[in-house]
Design a protein around this motif. Structure first.
Motif, PDB file in Angstrom:
ATOM      1  N   ARG A  21       0.772  -1.223  -0.021  1.00  0.00           N
ATOM      2  CA  ARG A  21      -0.105   0.053   0.025  1.00  0.00           C
ATOM      3  C   ARG A  21       0.782   1.210   0.212  1.00  0.00           C
ATOM      4  N   GLU A  22       1.921   1.265   0.822  1.00  0.00           N
ATOM      5  CA  GLU A  22       2.910   2.502   0.925  1.00  0.00           C
ATOM      6  C   GLU A  22       3.414   2.565  -0.494  1.00  0.00           C
ATOM      7  N   ILE A  23       3.906   1.533  -1.015  1.00  0.00           N
ATOM      8  CA  ILE A  23       4.723   1.552  -2.447  1.00  0.00           C
ATOM      9  C   ILE A  23       3.612   1.945  -3.510  1.00  0.00           C
ATOM     10  N   ALA A  24       2.475   1.582  -3.611  1.00  0.00           N
ATOM     11  CA  ALA A  24       1.530   2.143  -4.565  1.00  0.00           C
ATOM     12  C   ALA A  24       1.107   3.528  -4.402  1.00  0.00           C
ATOM     13  N   ARG A  25       0.986   3.907  -2.955  1.00  0.00           N
ATOM     14  CA  ARG A  25       0.540   5.113  -2.920  1.00  0.00           C
ATOM     15  C   ARG A  25       1.493   6.236  -3.383  1.00  0.00           C
ATOM     16  N   ASP A  26       2.759   5.750  -2.695  1.00  0.00           N
ATOM     17  CA  ASP A  26       3.921   6.941  -3.085  1.00  0.00           C
ATOM     18  C   ASP A  26       4.475   6.891  -4.315  1.00  0.00           C
ATOM     19  N   TRP A  65      -3.017  -1.987  -8.432  1.00  0.00           N
ATOM     20  CA  TRP A  65      -1.510  -2.365  -7.907  1.00  0.00           C
ATOM     21  C   TRP A  65      -1.764  -3.376  -7.165  1.00  0.00           C
ATOM     22  N   TYR A  66      -2.646  -3.124  -6.066  1.00  0.00           N
ATOM     23  CA  TYR A  66      -2.831  -4.187  -4.698  1.00  0.00           C
ATOM     24  C   TYR A  66      -3.056  -5.600  -5.291  1.00  0.00           C
ATOM     25  N   ASN A  67      -3.913  -5.612  -6.394  1.00  0.00           N
ATOM     26  CA  ASN A  67      -4.091  -6.976  -6.967  1.00  0.00           C
ATOM     27  C   ASN A  67      -3.291  -7.642  -8.201  1.00  0.00           C
ATOM     28  N   ASP A  68      -2.162  -6.874  -8.228  1.00  0.00           N
ATOM     29  CA  ASP A  68      -1.188  -7.274  -9.397  1.00  0.00           C
ATOM     30  C   ASP A  68      -0.414  -8.156  -8.568  1.00  0.00           C
ATOM     31  N   ALA A  69      -0.497  -9.564  -9.153  1.00  0.00           N
ATOM     32  CA  ALA A  69       0.403 -10.552  -8.563  1.00  0.00           C
ATOM     33  C   ALA A  69       1.926 -10.257  -8.870  1.00  0.00           C
ATOM     34  N   GLU A  70       2.396  -9.704 -10.079  1.00  0.00           N
ATOM     35  CA  GLU A  70       3.706  -9.462 -10.240  1.00  0.00           C
ATOM     36  C   GLU A  70       4.250  -8.396  -9.067  1.00  0.00           C
ATOM     37  N   PHE A  71       3.327  -7.367  -8.882  1.00  0.00           N
ATOM     38  CA  PHE A  71       3.721  -6.211  -7.989  1.00  0.00           C
ATOM     39  C   PHE A  71       4.011  -6.878  -6.695  1.00  0.00           C
ATOM     40  N   LYS A  72       3.102  -7.837  -6.332  1.00  0.00           N
ATOM     41  CA  LYS A  72       3.149  -8.582  -5.022  1.00  0.00           C
ATOM     42  C   LYS A  72       4.601  -9.318  -4.907  1.00  0.00           C
TER      43      LYS A  72
END
Length: 72
Positions: A21-26, A65-72
């Protein structure tokens, strides 16, 4: 066990989602965050009604971004 490389439950369910969440937000949605923040500051108490579009755009970006498996 100091040699154990598995993630603990708290890391998987709390710490990793928080960091995401922090990375997605920032890093991933800074424009949406800035737009929503500006709208809220300009609207005062009327922000609930006036900033719906900005709020939706922000949540759509964060959810993507939170639901992106590659990002996770």
């Amino acid at each position: 066990d100091p040699d154990d490389k598995h993630l603990r439950k708290v890391e998987m369910e709390v710490l990793i989602p928080k960091k995401m969440r922090e990375i997605a937000r920032d890093e991933k949605c800074p424009k949406e965050v800035a737009d929503f923040t500006k709208c809220c500051k300009d609207s005062g108490l009327k922000m609930i009604y006036k900033c719906r579009a900005e709020n939706k755009a922000l949540w759509d970006c964060l959810t993507h971004w939170y639901n992106d498996a590659e990002f996770k």
